[in-house]
Scaffold this motif. Structure first.
Motif, mmCIF file in Angstrom:
data_model
loop_
_atom_site.group_PDB
_atom_site.id
_atom_site.type_symbol
_atom_site.label_atom_id
_atom_site.label_comp_id
_atom_site.label_asym_id
_atom_site.label_seq_id
_atom_site.Cartn_x
_atom_site.Cartn_y
_atom_site.Cartn_z
ATOM 1 N N TYR A 37 0.854 -1.176 0.000
ATOM 2 C CA TYR A 37 0.000 0.000 0.000
ATOM 3 C C TYR A 37 0.891 1.227 0.000
ATOM 4 O O TYR A 37 1.962 1.240 0.618
ATOM 5 C CB TYR A 37 -0.896 0.026 1.252
ATOM 6 C CG TYR A 37 -2.126 -0.843 1.153
ATOM 7 C CD1 TYR A 37 -2.062 -2.207 1.444
ATOM 8 C CD2 TYR A 37 -3.349 -0.312 0.769
ATOM 9 C CE1 TYR A 37 -3.187 -3.001 1.349
ATOM 10 C CE2 TYR A 37 -4.485 -1.104 0.675
ATOM 11 C CZ TYR A 37 -4.392 -2.452 0.959
ATOM 12 O OH TYR A 37 -5.506 -3.250 0.861
ATOM 13 N N SER A 44 -5.280 8.856 1.666
ATOM 14 C CA SER A 44 -5.562 7.533 2.223
ATOM 15 C C SER A 44 -4.514 6.542 1.747
ATOM 16 O O SER A 44 -3.967 6.706 0.654
ATOM 17 C CB SER A 44 -6.916 7.039 1.726
ATOM 18 O OG SER A 44 -7.898 8.008 1.784
ATOM 19 N N PRO A 45 -4.253 5.505 2.535
ATOM 20 C CA PRO A 45 -3.456 4.396 1.994
ATOM 21 C C PRO A 45 -4.234 3.772 0.816
ATOM 22 O O PRO A 45 -5.451 3.580 0.911
ATOM 23 C CB PRO A 45 -3.386 3.402 3.161
ATOM 24 C CG PRO A 45 -3.741 4.175 4.373
ATOM 25 C CD PRO A 45 -4.664 5.261 3.918
ATOM 26 N N LEU A 47 -4.034 0.714 -2.452
ATOM 27 C CA LEU A 47 -3.365 -0.494 -2.906
ATOM 28 C C LEU A 47 -2.486 -0.197 -4.109
ATOM 29 O O LEU A 47 -2.927 0.414 -5.082
ATOM 30 C CB LEU A 47 -4.403 -1.556 -3.264
ATOM 31 C CG LEU A 47 -3.859 -2.905 -3.696
ATOM 32 C CD1 LEU A 47 -3.112 -3.580 -2.559
ATOM 33 C CD2 LEU A 47 -4.993 -3.800 -4.195
ATOM 34 N N LYS A 50 -0.527 -6.407 -5.380
ATOM 35 C CA LYS A 50 -1.054 -7.531 -4.599
ATOM 36 C C LYS A 50 -0.572 -8.809 -5.265
ATOM 37 O O LYS A 50 -0.539 -8.905 -6.499
ATOM 38 C CB LYS A 50 -2.572 -7.473 -4.621
ATOM 39 C CG LYS A 50 -3.301 -8.651 -4.014
ATOM 40 C CD LYS A 50 -4.807 -8.433 -4.161
ATOM 41 C CE LYS A 50 -5.603 -9.636 -3.707
ATOM 42 N NZ LYS A 50 -7.061 -9.387 -3.839
ATOM 43 N N SER A 94 -2.274 -10.915 4.247
ATOM 44 C CA SER A 94 -3.547 -11.482 4.674
ATOM 45 C C SER A 94 -3.493 -12.980 4.467
ATOM 46 O O SER A 94 -2.907 -13.461 3.490
ATOM 47 C CB SER A 94 -4.699 -10.885 3.884
ATOM 48 O OG SER A 94 -5.910 -11.532 4.215
ATOM 49 N N ASN A 99 -10.583 -11.851 6.836
ATOM 50 C CA ASN A 99 -10.491 -10.525 6.226
ATOM 51 C C ASN A 99 -9.630 -9.572 7.022
ATOM 52 O O ASN A 99 -9.824 -8.365 6.982
ATOM 53 C CB ASN A 99 -11.893 -9.957 6.022
ATOM 54 C CG ASN A 99 -12.573 -10.588 4.838
ATOM 55 O OD1 ASN A 99 -11.944 -10.788 3.809
ATOM 56 N ND2 ASN A 99 -13.826 -10.953 4.997
ATOM 57 N N TYR B 31 -18.348 -5.008 2.976
ATOM 58 C CA TYR B 31 -17.483 -5.326 4.109
ATOM 59 C C TYR B 31 -16.888 -4.027 4.635
ATOM 60 O O TYR B 31 -16.444 -3.186 3.846
ATOM 61 C CB TYR B 31 -16.345 -6.261 3.687
ATOM 62 C CG TYR B 31 -16.781 -7.650 3.293
ATOM 63 C CD1 TYR B 31 -17.330 -7.894 2.035
ATOM 64 C CD2 TYR B 31 -16.640 -8.721 4.170
ATOM 65 C CE1 TYR B 31 -17.741 -9.162 1.671
ATOM 66 C CE2 TYR B 31 -17.037 -9.999 3.809
ATOM 67 C CZ TYR B 31 -17.583 -10.203 2.558
ATOM 68 O OH TYR B 31 -17.980 -11.469 2.197
ATOM 69 N N GLY B 98 -14.404 -10.072 -0.062
ATOM 70 C CA GLY B 98 -13.347 -10.347 0.891
ATOM 71 C C GLY B 98 -12.001 -9.810 0.434
ATOM 72 O O GLY B 98 -11.800 -9.496 -0.732
ATOM 73 N N VAL B 99 -11.080 -9.760 1.394
ATOM 74 C CA VAL B 99 -9.751 -9.213 1.134
ATOM 75 C C VAL B 99 -9.031 -9.977 0.025
ATOM 76 O O VAL B 99 -8.288 -9.407 -0.764
ATOM 77 C CB VAL B 99 -8.930 -9.269 2.438
ATOM 78 C CG1 VAL B 99 -7.464 -9.062 2.180
ATOM 79 C CG2 VAL B 99 -9.447 -8.251 3.427
ATOM 80 N N THR B 102 -11.069 -8.847 -3.554
ATOM 81 C CA THR B 102 -11.364 -7.477 -3.966
ATOM 82 C C THR B 102 -10.459 -6.506 -3.233
ATOM 83 O O THR B 102 -9.854 -6.838 -2.217
ATOM 84 C CB THR B 102 -12.830 -7.109 -3.676
ATOM 85 O OG1 THR B 102 -13.070 -7.243 -2.268
ATOM 86 C CG2 THR B 102 -13.793 -7.977 -4.450
ATOM 87 N N GLU B 103 -10.400 -5.293 -3.752
ATOM 88 C CA GLU B 103 -9.549 -4.279 -3.165
ATOM 89 C C GLU B 103 -10.233 -3.654 -1.956
ATOM 90 O O GLU B 103 -11.435 -3.398 -1.961
ATOM 91 C CB GLU B 103 -9.235 -3.196 -4.195
ATOM 92 C CG GLU B 103 -8.286 -2.121 -3.687
ATOM 93 C CD GLU B 103 -7.878 -1.140 -4.775
ATOM 94 O OE1 GLU B 103 -8.101 -1.442 -5.962
ATOM 95 O OE2 GLU B 103 -7.331 -0.076 -4.406
ATOM 96 N N VAL B 104 -9.440 -3.415 -0.934
ATOM 97 C CA VAL B 104 -9.920 -2.724 0.252
ATOM 98 C C VAL B 104 -9.543 -1.258 0.119
ATOM 99 O O VAL B 104 -8.384 -0.929 -0.143
ATOM 100 C CB VAL B 104 -9.298 -3.322 1.537
ATOM 101 C CG1 VAL B 104 -9.783 -2.558 2.757
ATOM 102 C CG2 VAL B 104 -9.654 -4.805 1.662
ATOM 103 N N PHE B 106 -9.321 2.501 1.814
ATOM 104 C CA PHE B 106 -9.170 3.123 3.119
ATOM 105 C C PHE B 106 -9.546 4.596 3.076
ATOM 106 O O PHE B 106 -9.381 5.275 2.060
ATOM 107 C CB PHE B 106 -7.714 3.018 3.601
ATOM 108 C CG PHE B 106 -7.332 1.645 4.067
ATOM 109 C CD1 PHE B 106 -6.960 0.664 3.163
ATOM 110 C CD2 PHE B 106 -7.355 1.332 5.420
ATOM 111 C CE1 PHE B 106 -6.614 -0.609 3.587
ATOM 112 C CE2 PHE B 106 -7.010 0.060 5.858
ATOM 113 C CZ PHE B 106 -6.639 -0.909 4.940
#
Lengths: 113, 115
Positions: A37, A44-45, A47, A50, A94, A99, B31, B98-99, B102-104, B106
């Motif tokens: 991130y 904001s942080p 992504l 990944k 993760s 989650n 979520y 879910g993590v 998909t992208e979370v 912030f």
């Protein structure tokens, strides 16, 4: 428990030089998801990258990282730093089965002219 | 891109008082999460919330903490009563799935100072 280690708190380099930010992790799960991130000042942080697949290079916006399960590493690299890359970079993990995201302490990257 | 909004950006509260941190997640997300970051330390997971219920919480999610999303509006973190050690930046996040899939996203965080 799960943990992420970023050894450098601050990395300062000159524009045009290559970037490498270190990230290693610990987890009991065999298939973790690893993330980078980026957080710019007052933002904001968000992504950046990944990965889930061992030994596969993942790229985005000039940055790349490869998950190496043998060494539990997910180092972030870029061939040539730009001034706009100055930001706080978090490596994160993760398990995928839940989650939660576990974050490292973050590495502040400062790129100078 | 999608944005998670947190209002206010900074809140100062007297120890022992109640505080509610508000989060406006991305509109179609399902979520919701809260993370806590004490100054100089890493962001740590507090809780996630799905389908009107807390799904997981960490040991940092003390009994004085509660979360809710009434009527699909703001996702809130309430601390009652507050303690000095609750001073931190609280990040809200949301995701469609879910993590792993998909992208979370912030928010910018709310800096809570308990005095």
């Amino acid at each position: 428990g799960d943990s992420v280690t970023q050894t450098e708190g601050l990395v300062t380099l000159t524009e045009g030089l290559p970037v490498m930010l270190n990230c290693t992790y610990q987890t009991i799960y065999s298939n973790p998801f690893l993330f980078w991130y980026v957080q710019h000042l007052n933002e904001s942080p968000r992504l950046l990258l990944k990965s889930f697949t061992d030994n596969k290079r993942t790229e985005h916006q000039g940055f790349h990282a490869t998950l190496h399960k043998s060494s539990s590493s997910f180092h972030l690299q870029k061939s040539s730093a730009q001034l706009s890359d100055s930001a706080l970079y978090y490596c994160a993990l993760s398990e995928g089965s839940n989650n939660r995201i576990f974050f490292g302490d973050g590495t502040q990257l400062v790129v100078k002219p | 891109g999608p944005k998670v909004l947190q209002i206010p950006s900074h809140q100062i509260i007297d120890m022992g008082q109640m505080v509610t941190l508000n989060c406006d997640p991305v509109s179609n997300h399902l979520y919701f999460y809260w993370y806590k970051q004490i100054l100089g330390q890493q962001m740590e997971f507090l809780v996630n919330f799905y389908n009107g219920k807390v799904m997981e919480k960490s040991k940092l999610f003390k009994d004085q903490f509660s979360v809710e999303r009434p009527d699909g509006s703001y996702f809130t973190l309430k601390i009652q009563p507050t303690a000095l050690e609750d001073s931190a930046v609280y990040f809200c996040a949301s995701s469609l799935g879910g993590v792993a899939n998909t992208e979370v996203f912030f928010g910018k965080g709310t800096r809570l100072t308990v005095v």
